[in-house]
Design an enzyme around this catalytic site. Structure first.
Site, PDB file in Angstrom:
ATOM      1  N   GLY A  34     -12.282   2.633   3.363  1.00 54.43           N
ATOM      2  CA  GLY A  34     -11.189   1.856   2.574  1.00 54.43           C
ATOM      3  C   GLY A  34     -10.274   2.434   1.844  1.00 54.43           C
ATOM      4  N   HIS A  35      -9.202   1.971   1.230  1.00 55.68           N
ATOM      5  CA  HIS A  35      -8.395   2.683   0.414  1.00 55.68           C
ATOM      6  C   HIS A  35      -8.729   3.041  -0.911  1.00 55.68           C
ATOM      7  CE1 HIS A  35      -6.771  -1.868  -1.013  1.00 55.68           C
ATOM      8  NE2 HIS A  35      -8.160  -1.515  -1.094  1.00 55.68           N
ATOM      9  N   ASN A  36      -8.319   4.270  -1.431  1.00 57.07           N
ATOM     10  CA  ASN A  36      -8.480   5.031  -2.554  1.00 57.07           C
ATOM     11  C   ASN A  36     -10.195   5.514  -2.629  1.00 57.07           C
ATOM     12  OD1 ASN A  36      -6.310   2.571  -3.348  1.00 57.07           O
ATOM     13  ND2 ASN A  36      -6.195   4.422  -3.981  1.00 57.07           N
TER      14      ASN A  36
ATOM     15  N   GLN B 211       1.048  -1.134   0.008  1.00 61.53           N
ATOM     16  CA  GLN B 211      -0.045   0.111  -0.135  1.00 61.53           C
ATOM     17  C   GLN B 211       0.935   1.082   0.143  1.00 61.53           C
ATOM     18  OE1 GLN B 211      -3.661  -0.743   0.099  1.00 61.53           O
ATOM     19  NE2 GLN B 211      -2.696  -2.399  -0.540  1.00 61.53           N
TER      20      GLN B 211
ATOM     21  N   SER C 176     -11.989   1.989  -3.354  1.00 62.49           N
ATOM     22  CA  SER C 176     -12.010   2.588  -4.414  1.00 62.49           C
ATOM     23  C   SER C 176     -13.361   3.431  -5.082  1.00 62.49           C
ATOM     24  CB  SER C 176     -11.758   1.766  -5.533  1.00 62.49           C
ATOM     25  OG  SER C 176     -10.371   1.315  -5.327  1.00 62.49           O
TER      26      SER C 176
END
Lengths: 341, 341, 341
Positions: free
Chosen positions: B239-241, B198, B259
Site C-alpha cells: 500500500g501507499h507510504n 496521490q 503507512s
C-alpha cells in the site's frame, strides 16, 4: 444471438428426454429468474428450486426428481448443469478466427508461426518459439523464447509466457496471466540475498484453463507442471516446481508454495494457502481460506480458520483463544481423561 | 547448455573443498533425484538427505556433516544452497543484450534513453523518464512520466511504472508488476467517496527483486519505499507510504496496508495480511496467512490462524470457538486462578 | 508544483474557517511530519495528533476540537480529510489530455472513438466498441469487442476489457486490471471438466475506481454489476454475477465468489474471502482476512480468525483448538448450564 433451435432438436442432439412441446423454439439461454419465453433455463442448484414455478422460461433443463410436478417444457438430464453448458455453447458468440500475423505484431525471425494461427495486434514472439495451427494469440501477448503453443490454444489478451513454457492443445489462458516467471529462489549469504538461478520451464497439459492474472513460476531445475484438464481461477499463485494432477480445479486467490505436489481430481477453494514441499493426495477437497501446513491424504475434506461472527462476539472468542492452553490445563487438572499438553 | 567445467575448476573458482575426482566433468545442474552423471546436485534441505545415496549426480555440493560417509564426488560448502546458486549461474542461458530501441517502441521526445539500454517491442516511455546504461526493458512495458531506471535494471515484460517511480541499480522486475498506481485514498463526504490525490512516488533500492503481478502503490504525499535488497514474490500488495527495510523477503500473496513500516531482515511468509500504520521491527518472521493487526517487536516469530483439520473435526472446533468465552467463564467459576475476562 | 495560493483564498474556496495569517502562502501539501513552512498539512487520524505541535507546516486543516490550543495557522473543517483532499487536488500534476489516436494504436474499423478521446500508444480497440469524449486510454490497453466507455473515464495503462464491458462516466481503472474475463464456470461430466459458456458482460457504474491488477469476471448469463461510486483497491477478485451496491469500498486482495450480492455503503477490509451465492446487507463492515461463509445482515461489523501471537504461544493455542470439542464436553459434564454440542 441469432441462433434458434426447436426443443426436439436440442433433445435429440444431446440425448435428453423431452417433456412438453417439441416445437417450442429456443433462441437463447438464461437463469430461471431472468428467462424470457423463448429462452432455456436450468435447475442444478437446489437453492434455486423455488424459482422454477415462477420462471417464464420456454423450457428448463433439470433432473428427473426436480421435473416431477413441473408443468412447463422440460429437458430431463442426469447432469443438468453439464447439459445446460452444452446447449449454451450453441449460443456463444465468437468472432471468426483471422489467421495471420497482425501488422503491429513483432515476431522474431527464428520463431515458427503456423499460417493457420492468429497473431493479434501488439503481440511479441521470441526466438525459437513455435505456434501451432488454430492458435489464437490476442492483443498485447508476449511470448518469450523457446516456448511451444499447441493446436487450438487461445491466449485471450496480454498474456506473458516468459521463456521455456510449453502448452498442450486447447489450453485457454485469460488476460494478465504470467507463465514462466522466475521462481522465488533465494539463498541467504553473508548478510544479503543471492538469487538462485531458475533454469526450469513450465509445462501445461491439454485442456487446461488458467484464469486472469494468475502466475505460474518456472521451475528452479525441473519444470513446474500442470497435467491435463487442470482448471485455475483468477489471481492464483503457483510456485516453482509445483506439480498439479489432472482434473484438479482451484478457485481464485489460492497460493501454492514451491515443490508441492497436488493430486488428481482435487477441489481447492478460494484463498487457500498451501506450504511448500508437501504432498496432497488425489480427490482432496480444501475449504476456502484454509492454511495447509502439512501433507494431506486423499480422499478427504479439510478446513482451517474460525467461523464468521459479529466483531463484538469475535473479540471475546479471540481473546480466549490466546488463553486456550491455560484454560485447557485448568480443565485437565479436574478431569484425568483429558490430554495434558 | 553447452557450458562445461571440471570439478577442480569449480572448487577453485568458489573456494570449496573438493573430495573425489578432480577431473569429473560437470555440464549442468540438477536436483539429486533427477541428476545425470555429468550434472552437479546439491543437498541443503535435510528432508532430501535420503536422496543422496541414490543420486546419479556426478558431484554434489553439501555441508561437511552431510558429506561424512558419502562416497561420491563432493564440493564441501558452509552454505551449500548459496554455493550451488553460484555454480548454477554459470549454466544460465541468457540471450545477449541488444542495445537500442525497437522500432515498435514509443519513446517520448522528452525521455532520455542511454544508448546502452535495450528497449524491446511495444514499449512505451513517457516524458522526462530516464533509462540508464545496461537496462533491459522487455516487450510491452509501460514507463510513465518522470521515472528513473538505474544501471543494470531488468523489466522482464509487461511491467508498468505509472509515474514518478525510481529504481536503483540492478533491480529485477517480473511481468505484470504495477509500480506507482494511485494508493487507495478515500475520504467519505456527504454520502459518497472523494478521491484523495496521490501525489507521492515509489522508490526501489538497489538489488531489489519484484515478483510477477505484484503491486506497489505510490505514496499519498511522501514516497513508498523499498530499501536495498528487498525481495518480493508474486501477487503481493504494498500500500501507499509503506516502508520496507533492507534485506527483507516476502512470499507471494501477502498484503501490506498503507503507512506500515517493516524492518530490515524480516522474513514474511505467503498470504500474510498486515494492517496499516503499524511498526514491524527488524528480523521479524511472520508465518503464512497470519493477520497482523498490531505492531510487532523484533526479533521474533509470529503466527495466527488455526491448524488444518479434516472438515468434520474442524466443524466441531469451529462451533466451540464461538462458545469460547462462555466456556472460559464456566471454568473460571470453578478455578480462581484464571482470568475472568 | 508551481501552483500557489493564499490561505484566505483556500478558506473561501472551500468554505472553511481560517485561524491565523490570511496572507500565508501555500505551495503544496504534505504530512505533518514532513511539511515545509509553505506547505499545508492535515490532522484527521488521532494517532498523529502528537505531530501537530512539532510540525513546520505553514497551515493545518483540522477539526475544531483538535484546533483548540494549536497556535499555528489553521483551516477548521468538519471533515478535515475530505477538505484536505480538495486542497490537495489543486496541486495535482496531470499532463494535459492529447485527444486523438496514437499512430501505434490499432483500432478496428467498426469501433467508434470520439475525436475528443485520447488513445495512447500500443492500444488495441475491437469491433463495435464505443469510446466517448474526454476518455483517456493509456498505453498498452486492450479493449475487446462490444465495449462502451463513458465520458471522462480513464484507463491508466495496460487495462484489459475482454468483451461486452460497459463503463459509466468518470470511471478510473488502474493498470493490469482485467474486466470481463470468463467466470469460473465448470460442470463435472464423465471424469473431466466441461466449460460452461460465459455469455454475460460487466457493468460498472459512474465514478467507480478499480485498483491495479484487480479482476472482475463477466457474468455467466446476466451481467456482473458494480453500482455507482464503488471503490476497489488492488488485486481483488470479483467472480461472475456478483452485484456490488453503490458507495461500497473494498480493500486489496479480497475475493468475492460468484453470484454474491453485496449491499450499499459496505466497508470490506483487505484479504477478506466471501463465498458464493450469499447476501451481504447494506452498511456491513467486514474486518481484514475474515472468511464469510454465510449471508450477513446489515448494518453490522463482522470478523473471523485469531489474533496474532508469538509463534511459540500460537502453537499452544492452535494445538488446543483441535481439542476444543473434547475440552468443551469435559466442562459441560461439570456444568449443566453449558451447551452440550
Amino acid at each position: 444471438m441469432s441462433a434458434r433451435f426447436r426443443l426436439d432438436a436440442l433433445a435429440e442432439r444431446f440425448a435428453l428426454e423431452l417433456r412438453g412441446d417439441p416445437a417450442q423454439e429456443i433462441t437463447g439461454v438464461a437463469t430461471l429468474a431472468c428467462a424470457e419465453p423463448h429462452q432455456l433455463g436450468f435447475l442444478a442448484n437446489p437453492s434455486y428450486r423455488k424459482q422454477l414455478t415462477e420462471s417464464r422460461a420456454g423450457a428448463v433443463v433439470l433432473g428427473a426428481g426436480d421435473a416431477e410436478g413441473y408443468e412447463g417444457n422440460a429437458l430431463i438430464s442426469r447432469n443438468p448443469y453439464a447439459d445446460f453448458a452444452r446447449v449454451a455453447a450453441l449460443f456463444e458468440q465468437r468472432s471468426p478466427a483471422r489467421p495471420g500475423i497482425h501488422p503491429t505484431a513483432s515476431v522474431d525471425v527464428e520463431a515458427r508461426v503456423d499460417p493457420g494461427a492468429e497473431i493479434g495486434p501488439q503481440v511479441s514472439i521470441g526466438a525459437r518459439s513455435r505456434i501451432a495451427a488454430g492458435v489464437r494469440i490476442g492483443p498485447g501477448c508476449v511470448i518469450g523464447e523457446d516456448c511451444e503453443i499447441g493446436e487450438g490454444c487461445e491466449l485471450v489478451a496480454r498474456v506473458t509466457l516468459v521463456a521455456r513454457v510449453r502448452l498442450g492443445v486447447r489450453v485457454l489462458v485469460h488476460p494478465g496471466v504470467v507463465l514462466g516467471a522466475d521462481g522465488f529462489g533465494l539463498a541467504f549469504d553473508d548478510g544479503h540475498w543471492l538469487k538462485v538461478p531458475q533454469l526450469g520451464g513450465v509445462r501445461i497439459g491439454d485442456d487446461c484453463e488458467i484464469g486472469a492474472n494468475t502466475c505460474i513460476d518456472r521451475g528452479a531445475l525441473d519444470d513446474t507442471v500442470l497435467e491435463e484438464d487442470v482448471r485455475l481461477d483468477n489471481l492464483i499463485q503457483v510456485g516453482h516446481n509445483v506439480h498439479i494432477g489432472a482434473h484438479t480445479a482451484i478457485a481464485g486467490c489460492t497460493a501454492i508454495a514451491g515443490s508441492t505436489r497436488i493430486g488428481r481430481y482435487c477441489l481447492i477453494a478460494g484463498g487457500v494457502g498451501i506450504a511448500g514441499h508437501l504432498n496432497i493426495g488425489d480427490r482432496v477437497r480444501i475449504n476456502a481460506m484454509a492454511l495447509v501446513s502439512r501433507s494431506l491424504e486423499g480422499p478427504g475434506e479439510y478446513a482451517s480458520g474460525t467461523p464468521i461472527q459479529t466483531a463484538r462476539a469475535w473479540r471475546r472468542s479471540a481473546a480466549r483463544f490466546r488463553q486456550l492452553d491455560q484454560l485447557a490445563r485448568a480443565i485437565s487438572k479436574q478431569n484425568k481423561d483429558l490430554p495434558d499438553d
